[in-house]
Scaffold this active site. Structure first.
Site, short mmCIF file in Angstrom:
data_model
loop_
_atom_site.label_atom_id
_atom_site.label_comp_id
_atom_site.label_asym_id
_atom_site.label_seq_id
_atom_site.Cartn_x
_atom_site.Cartn_y
_atom_site.Cartn_z
N ASP A 53 1.06 -10.55 -13.49
CA ASP A 53 1.21 -11.72 -12.60
C ASP A 53 0.01 -12.66 -12.65
OD1 ASP A 53 -0.60 -10.08 -11.36
OD2 ASP A 53 0.37 -10.09 -9.40
N GLY A 98 -7.11 -1.80 -10.36
CA GLY A 98 -6.26 -0.69 -10.81
C GLY A 98 -6.40 -0.50 -12.31
N ARG A 128 -12.26 -0.80 -6.46
CA ARG A 128 -11.92 -2.11 -5.89
C ARG A 128 -13.08 -2.63 -5.05
NH1 ARG A 128 -6.61 -3.24 -7.08
NH2 ARG A 128 -5.24 -1.46 -7.41
N ARG A 185 3.30 -5.96 -6.83
CA ARG A 185 2.93 -6.29 -5.45
C ARG A 185 3.49 -7.66 -5.04
NH1 ARG A 185 -1.62 -4.59 -2.44
NH2 ARG A 185 -2.57 -3.44 -4.13
N ASP A 217 0.95 -5.56 -13.58
CA ASP A 217 1.95 -6.37 -12.88
C ASP A 217 2.32 -7.65 -13.65
OD1 ASP A 217 1.69 -4.49 -10.92
OD2 ASP A 217 0.95 -5.84 -9.37
N THR A 272 -3.70 -6.61 -15.74
CA THR A 272 -2.91 -6.02 -14.65
C THR A 272 -1.58 -5.59 -15.23
OG1 THR A 272 -1.61 -6.45 -12.66
CG2 THR A 272 -2.22 -8.37 -13.93
N ASP A 327 -6.87 -10.44 -10.74
CA ASP A 327 -7.33 -11.63 -10.02
C ASP A 327 -8.50 -11.34 -9.08
OD1 ASP A 327 -5.62 -10.16 -8.48
OD2 ASP A 327 -4.44 -11.85 -7.74
O1 F6P Z 1 -2.48 -4.43 -8.94
C1 F6P Z 1 -1.81 -3.56 -9.78
C2 F6P Z 1 -1.18 -2.44 -9.01
O2 F6P Z 1 -0.70 -1.56 -9.96
C3 F6P Z 1 -0.10 -2.88 -8.01
O3 F6P Z 1 1.17 -3.00 -8.56
C4 F6P Z 1 -0.16 -1.78 -6.98
O4 F6P Z 1 0.27 -2.23 -5.72
C5 F6P Z 1 -1.59 -1.43 -6.95
O5 F6P Z 1 -2.11 -1.73 -8.22
C6 F6P Z 1 -1.83 0.01 -6.59
O6 F6P Z 1 -3.19 0.23 -6.60
P1 F6P Z 1 -3.90 1.58 -6.20
O7 F6P Z 1 -3.69 2.53 -7.30
O8 F6P Z 1 -5.33 1.21 -6.05
O9 F6P Z 1 -3.29 2.03 -4.92
#
Ligand code: F6P
Length: 341
Positions: free
Chosen positions: A129, A10, A72, A171, A127, A125, A103
């Site tokens: 995390d 992301g 991804r 997440r 997040d 990230t 990760d």
């Molecule tokens: O991993 C970071 C994140 O922002 C998460 O919080 C979220 O679930 C995910 O990416 C969303 O990703 P995408 O935009 O690919 O749906």
């Protein structure tokens, strides 16, 4: 040296600041040449590249997203994918890679390093995390967006005597909910680390209204009701096996309204949290991480990632980033609860 750079997973504010710092320092101090790989691991897998020099990184410090694109794509999930990446990178005369990602991206970086390709990681990230770093860049920007949204939502919730459930990213870890909720004066914060009881949420909503407050509940997208499961927005998983989360705010709002009789609406902040220009904190952090990453690559410290420890930027093994996630400790949640009505 010739260094390849890629951004995976992301996107998040500050990616361009990392790229800029690595390219500028690499060019000025060592005379390195750079190749930009497009769209995460898809770039080296499919040989999709772009020029990456001083001209390309000029003016991108404040720019959100990533000039290299992201995806991804997981070469480890493709038959022969790892060998293909290594073959393509070597054939291009590239000495090693700087991989900026979370990760998943750093997990692939680790496998490549174990297979003989030099990679330095930069943790990313929103997040927050990732283990082995105190903060990831992008997180501060996301928290500020949540805070500003809550400031606005309080006034409209109060005017209409409504409860509002605000869904934020996160997440597996509730860092954005916790920090955004604390900064924005949330009346309840729900995170993936602790399952919640619907009855307790409703009791909290009633208590807030009795105290004359129109409550704002901040819920991580990964928050889970007791005896329930994560709320997902689509079926299936991505190349790294993740489900697409989303919908907990709407799910909760319906039940709160039904059980308390108070009008309850939901707001999903979604990708607003990931877009746009990085805060000063994230620009500085991202710049320092990129600055250190190119030094690590220049010295052949492959298999490492740059990390923030206190106020210092250090190097840690890539394995530290991917082995376990950094979740919100219970005592941090207790701190926030003191301020709920
Ligand atoms: O991993 C970071 C994140 O922002 C998460 O919080 C979220 O679930 C995910 O990416 C969303 O990703 P995408 O935009 O690919 O749906």
């Amino acid at each position: 040296m010739k260094i390849g750079v890629l951004t995976g997973g992301g996107d998040c504010p500050g990616l361009n600041a990392v790229i800029r710092a690595a390219v500028l320092r690499g060019h000025r101090e060592w005379g390195h040449e750079f190749t930009g790989y497009l769209d995460g691991w898809k770039g080296p897998l499919e040989n999709q590249t772009t020029g990456l020099g001083v001209a390309e990184v000029r003016g991108i410090l404040a720019q959100g997203g990533t000039i290299l694109g992201s995806s991804r794509t997981n070469p480890d999930a493709i038959d022969g994918g790892i060998e293909q990446v290594i073959g393509n990178v070597r054939a291009a005369g590239i000495d090693g890679l700087i991989a900026i990602g979370g990760d998943d991206t750093l997990g692939v970086a680790r496998i490549l390093t174990e297979n003989g390709l030099g990679v330095v990681g930069v943790p990313k990230t929103i997040d927050n995390d990732l283990n082995a770093t105190d903060y990831t860049f992008g997180f501060d920007t996301a928290v500020n967006i949540v805070m500003e949204s809550l400031d606005r939502l309080h006034t409209t919730a109060t005017s209409h005597h409504r409860a509002l459930v605000v869904e934020v990213m996160g997440r597996h870890a509730g860092w954005i909910a916790l920090h955004g909720g604390m900064a924005g004066g949330a009346d309840l914060i729900l995170v993936p680390e602790e399952e919640f009881e619907l009855e307790e949420v409703c009791a909290q909503v009633n208590r807030s209204f009795e105290a004359g407050v129109a409550p704002i509940i901040v819920a991580s997208e990964g928050a889970v009701p007791k005896e329930g499961s994560e709320v997902t927005s689509t079926e299936g998983t991505d190349a790294f096996g993740h489900v697409r989360l989303g919908g907990i705010a709407g799910w909760l709002a319906d039940r709160i309204e039904e059980q308390t009789g108070h009008e309850t609406r939901s707001v999903v902040l979604g990708h607003l949290q990931r877009g746009g220009t990085p805060t000063a904190f994230d620009r500085v952090l991202a710049t320092r991480l990129g600055y250190r990453a190119i030094e690590a690559a220049s010295e052949g410290d492959w298999g490492t990632m740059t990390t923030l420890r206190g106020t210092s930027i250090e190097l840690a093994p890539l394995a530290d980033a991917v082995d376990e996630s950094k979740v919100v400790p219970a005592d941090r949640l207790r701190e926030a609860q003191v301020f709920f009505d």
